[in-house]
Design a protein around this motif. Structure first.
Motif, PDB file in Angstrom:
ATOM      1  N   PRO A  93       0.803  -1.159  -0.020  1.00  0.00           N
ATOM      2  CA  PRO A  93       0.070  -0.141  -0.025  1.00  0.00           C
ATOM      3  C   PRO A  93       1.000   1.194  -0.037  1.00  0.00           C
ATOM      4  CG  PRO A  93      -0.166  -0.948   2.257  1.00  0.00           C
ATOM      5  CD  PRO A  93       0.692  -2.000   1.194  1.00  0.00           C
ATOM      6  N   HIS A 143     -11.593  -2.703  -4.842  1.00  0.00           N
ATOM      7  CA  HIS A 143     -12.210  -1.685  -4.187  1.00  0.00           C
ATOM      8  C   HIS A 143     -11.428  -0.513  -4.455  1.00  0.00           C
ATOM      9  CE1 HIS A 143      -8.823  -2.411  -1.456  1.00  0.00           C
ATOM     10  NE2 HIS A 143      -8.944  -1.178  -0.695  1.00  0.00           N
ATOM     11  N   ASP A 147      -4.609   2.990  -4.186  1.00  0.00           N
ATOM     12  CA  ASP A 147      -3.572   1.940  -4.116  1.00  0.00           C
ATOM     13  C   ASP A 147      -3.851   0.759  -4.930  1.00  0.00           C
ATOM     14  OD1 ASP A 147      -5.096   1.918  -1.305  1.00  0.00           O
ATOM     15  OD2 ASP A 147      -3.458  -0.007  -1.267  1.00  0.00           O
ATOM     16  N   HIS A 148      -5.258   0.749  -5.386  1.00  0.00           N
ATOM     17  CA  HIS A 148      -5.774  -0.494  -6.167  1.00  0.00           C
ATOM     18  C   HIS A 148      -6.073  -0.379  -7.470  1.00  0.00           C
ATOM     19  CE1 HIS A 148      -5.588  -3.336  -2.391  1.00  0.00           C
ATOM     20  NE2 HIS A 148      -5.528  -2.071  -1.834  1.00  0.00           N
ATOM     21  N   ASP A 263      -8.330  -5.730   0.181  1.00  0.00           N
ATOM     22  CA  ASP A 263      -8.193  -5.499   1.599  1.00  0.00           C
ATOM     23  C   ASP A 263      -9.496  -5.895   2.607  1.00  0.00           C
ATOM     24  OD1 ASP A 263      -6.001  -4.310   0.470  1.00  0.00           O
ATOM     25  OD2 ASP A 263      -6.390  -2.308   0.867  1.00  0.00           O
ATOM     26  N   HIS A 333       0.265  -7.051  -0.215  1.00  0.00           N
ATOM     27  CA  HIS A 333      -0.157  -5.659   0.379  1.00  0.00           C
ATOM     28  C   HIS A 333       0.497  -5.621   1.663  1.00  0.00           C
ATOM     29  CE1 HIS A 333      -3.142  -2.717   1.838  1.00  0.00           C
ATOM     30  NE2 HIS A 333      -3.495  -2.467   0.710  1.00  0.00           N
TER      31      HIS A 333
END
Ligand SMILES: [Zn+2]
Ligand SMILES: [Zn+2]
Length: 479
Positions: A93, A143, A147-148, A263, A333
């Protein structure tokens, strides 16, 4: 000068001479050792005649087709027809040079590939892994934390520029509690943000490149099937990640299964939907709030609060793995740091005694078949060449769509008139053939026979490999 040349000659030739004399005399033939001695020596140290020791478990072993059992060198191994290959293209992250934001690349032996999350910076690792950007067309976002999905704008624009002309980008992602928090709205917002860039890049071939198909699913529809094509099935379920609209995914193909939870706090649904999966990947945070906070320079309560409302403690990840019992458990992550790693392993091992590897740092690659699985460090170069754009040549042609606009349409003449005359900076006698307007009317259609060999070979490589694997898969299913 002369003396130096002589020195170099001696330095080069003398070792060559020594090597050649060493090889010209084979060692003398000797009486073979007894069968028992040979057997004892060659099987000594291998319990029960097979590798099963330390952290290696039944079925955890390198496959014979791997060029190196220790490292993966991009571009040197094809995915086998029966195989699933998973590469960690972003693993943290906190973005930093060795760890881009989260992205997991799944390649299947049938030629399909899937991207799970597309965190900021991950594109650099796809390029280093010799993936052409126009090969990335099917993307699952867990989501909408940036960071995704932070690399999506770049992939959308430059993936199109680099040959992404014939297929839409298809993005799968959860709804939010209300429409403004769903994946569809994010994509609309991204398109708006890229308004200038899209128009600017419309002087290049675009084709279907600007179209995005968004498949937004109801985040509450646990177990819902969102993808079912070519023998590949993907389902999703809700994850508790502080705000509604976070999902985990499970992909099934060829009797094998991959899970990326994204996450979230550990939940009963993870156990329900990931149960028995071959490769189970979740995120984790070790219990090092104070030390970690000191290192990061933030107060411990911020880390504690973040984990306790959003994330999976390392102890819980091991607990989950022990319920799910995968053939390989992996976590990503996570910061890959010496002061964290030992603790992380110890906490995971509290509950999970089976096969476990870090999905970090970037470039970790997993090869998996029905009976074997192996995890290696991938060697991703800092300055790679991009792979040539990959095209499907089934119709025997390369089609380059005509750009939808031109400079004249999107740039005022008075701006262009200030350009310096090229004759002023090119040396006397040198003037390239300048391409200031698109060179053809309408779509450019090139029969593959008319293409230079090198272009045809490099741009059709993935397509040819896919056909080859499909032929093998078909002949297997006929038998
Ligand atoms: Zn995250
Ligand atoms: Zn998140």
């Amino acid at each position: 000068m002369k003396k130096k040349t002589k020195c170099i000659l001696t330095a080069v030739l003398l070792p060559l001479l020594l090597i050649s004399t060493a090889f010209s005399q084979a060692p003398p033939v000797q009486e073979p050792s007894s069968e028992t001695d040979i057997k004892n020596a060659l099987t000594g140290g291998v319990p029960m005649g097979r590798w099963k020791e330390g952290l290696l478990f039944e079925g955890v072993r390198p496959m014979p087709w791997l060029k190196s059992a220790a490292n993966w060198f991009p571009g040197t191994e094809e995915v086998q027809p029966d195989e699933m290959r998973v590469t960690f293209m972003g693993s943290a992250p906190n973005i930093r040079p060795g760890q881009m934001n989260t992205s997991i690349y799944v390649e299947l032996g049938n030629g399909d590939n899937f991207v799970f999350d597309m965190g900021e910076g991950a594109v650099a690792n796809y390029v280093a892994a010799r993936v052409a950007l126009n090969q990335l067309k099917t993307i699952f976002i867990t989501h909408l934390h940036v960071d995704h999905f932070g690399s999506l704008p770049y992939l959308y624009m430059f993936g199109t520029w680099a040959g992404g002309w014939h297929e839409n980008l298809t993005i799968y992602g959860p709804s939010g509690r209300t429409p403004e928090y769903g994946t569809k709205t994010m994509v609309e917002g991204m398109k708006m943000m890229l308004g200038w860039h899209r128009d600017a890049f419309s002087v290049f071939p675009v084709g279907k490149g600007w179209d995005i198909v968004v498949n937004e699913f109801d985040f509450r529809d646990n177990g819902g099937l969102i993808y079912d094509k070519n023998g590949v099935k993907v389902i999703h379920w809700q994850r508790s990640h502080a705000k509604d609209g976070a999902s985990g995914y499970r992909l099934d193909w060829n009797g094998m299964c991959f899970v990326w939870t994204g996450d979230g706090r550990p939940s009963y649904l993870d156990i329900k939907y990931a149960k028995g999966c071959d490769l189970y990947i979740t995120e984790l945070q070790p219990e090092l709030m104070e030390i970690n906070s000191g290192v990061q320079g933030v107060p411990p309560f911020l880390a504690r609060y973040t984990v306790d409302t959003h994330h999976t403690p390392a102890y819980a990840s091991g607990y989950l793995a022990n319920q799910i019992k995968p053939r390989m458990f992996m976590t990503t992550h996570m910061n890959f740091d010496p002061f964290l790693n030992e603790e992380t392993v110890a906490e995971v091992r509290e509950h999970w005694k089976g096969p476990y590897h870090f999905g970090a740092p970037d470039g970790i690659v997993v090869n998996m078949t029905k009976d074997m699985v192996w995890v290696r460090e991938g060697i991703l170069p800092d300055y790679p060449n991009s792979r040539a754009p990959q095209f499907d040549f089934t119709n025997g042609q390369l089609v380059v769509p005509h750009p939808t606009t031109s400079r004249e349409e999107i740039q005022e003449p008075f701006v262009r008139e200030q350009q310096i005359d090229p004759e002023k900076y090119y040396p006397a006698g040198y003037m390239p053939h300048l391409l200031e307007t698109w060179p053809v009317e309408g779509d450019l259609v090139v029969p593959i026979e008319a293409m230079p060999d090198k272009l045809r070979d490099s741009m059709g490589a993935a397509w040819r490999q896919k056909l080859k694997n499909q032929e093998i898969l078909e002949s297997q299913s006929e038998q």
